[in-house]
Design a protein around this motif. Structure first.
Motif, PDB file in Angstrom:
ATOM      1  N   ASP A   6       0.840  -1.186   0.000  1.00  0.00           N
ATOM      2  CA  ASP A   6       0.000   0.000   0.000  1.00  0.00           C
ATOM      3  C   ASP A   6       0.884   1.248   0.000  1.00  0.00           C
ATOM      4  N   ASN A   8       1.006   3.587   1.990  1.00  0.00           N
ATOM      5  CA  ASN A   8       1.474   3.998   3.313  1.00  0.00           C
ATOM      6  C   ASN A   8       2.715   3.231   3.778  1.00  0.00           C
ATOM      7  N   LYS A  37      -6.098   4.983  -5.277  1.00  0.00           N
ATOM      8  CA  LYS A  37      -7.111   4.919  -4.218  1.00  0.00           C
ATOM      9  C   LYS A  37      -7.167   3.492  -3.683  1.00  0.00           C
ATOM     10  N   ASP A  38      -7.648   3.353  -2.456  1.00  0.00           N
ATOM     11  CA  ASP A  38      -7.726   2.027  -1.840  1.00  0.00           C
ATOM     12  C   ASP A  38      -8.494   1.042  -2.713  1.00  0.00           C
ATOM     13  N   THR A  54      -0.274  -3.637   4.205  1.00  0.00           N
ATOM     14  CA  THR A  54      -0.655  -2.274   4.542  1.00  0.00           C
ATOM     15  C   THR A  54      -0.510  -1.988   6.032  1.00  0.00           C
ATOM     16  N   HIS A  55      -0.560  -0.715   6.378  1.00  0.00           N
ATOM     17  CA  HIS A  55      -0.718  -0.270   7.761  1.00  0.00           C
ATOM     18  C   HIS A  55      -2.158   0.179   7.987  1.00  0.00           C
ATOM     19  N   ASP A  56      -2.952   0.201   6.930  1.00  0.00           N
ATOM     20  CA  ASP A  56      -4.252   0.861   6.880  1.00  0.00           C
ATOM     21  C   ASP A  56      -5.401  -0.088   7.228  1.00  0.00           C
ATOM     22  N   ASP A  57      -6.176   0.251   8.237  1.00  0.00           N
ATOM     23  CA  ASP A  57      -7.342  -0.556   8.611  1.00  0.00           C
ATOM     24  C   ASP A  57      -8.473  -0.472   7.589  1.00  0.00           C
ATOM     25  N   ASP A  58      -8.387   0.477   6.653  1.00  0.00           N
ATOM     26  CA  ASP A  58      -9.438   0.583   5.629  1.00  0.00           C
ATOM     27  C   ASP A  58      -9.536  -0.685   4.787  1.00  0.00           C
ATOM     28  N   ILE A  74      -2.048  -6.765   7.589  1.00  0.00           N
ATOM     29  CA  ILE A  74      -1.958  -5.446   8.218  1.00  0.00           C
ATOM     30  C   ILE A  74      -0.765  -5.435   9.170  1.00  0.00           C
ATOM     31  N   LYS A  76       0.944  -3.939  12.131  1.00  0.00           N
ATOM     32  CA  LYS A  76       0.670  -3.150  13.343  1.00  0.00           C
ATOM     33  C   LYS A  76       2.012  -2.804  13.979  1.00  0.00           C
TER      34      LYS A  76
END
Length: 111
Positions: A6, A8, A37-38, A54-58, A74, A76
């Protein structure tokens, strides 16, 4: 192992992990309007058999709405630099590989 990083996550990490995690791409490198975009990252990963890192919870929310594929990992790992993240990925390589081939799992959190 097809990993799609991602936006990020630093693109620099690919050079550090590419020998152990072959076929890694960064969101900046996929053929969509940038910044990606996601949902575009999601659709590319789904169409091309990638697991999203990713780092993104989306992406967890997208996974709950749309289901797998793609799978989502993810990180964390807050306040870690690129080299430290690469070291975490190396240390969790077996877990990541097992996760990707397991058809029953959709999401993996790495701490």
């Amino acid at each position: 192992m097809n990993l799609l990083l991602d936006a990020n996550i630093s693109w620099r990490i690919i050079k550090l992990v590419e020998n152990d995690f072959f076929n890694c791409l960064h969101a900046n490198d996929i053929p969509v309007n940038q910044p990606a975009k996601d949902i575009e990252i999601w659709e590319f990963a789904k169409a091309n058999n990638f697991t999203i890192l990713t780092h993104d919870d989306d992406f967890e929310k997208l996974l709950l709405l749309k289901g797998a594929p793609p799978k989502v990992i993810i990180l964390k790992t807050f306040n870690k630099n690129t080299k430290q993240i690469a070291e975490i990925l190396f240390s969790k390589k077996h877990i990541i590989e097992s996760f990707i081939i397991n058809t029953e799992l959709m999401i993996l959190e790495i701490y």
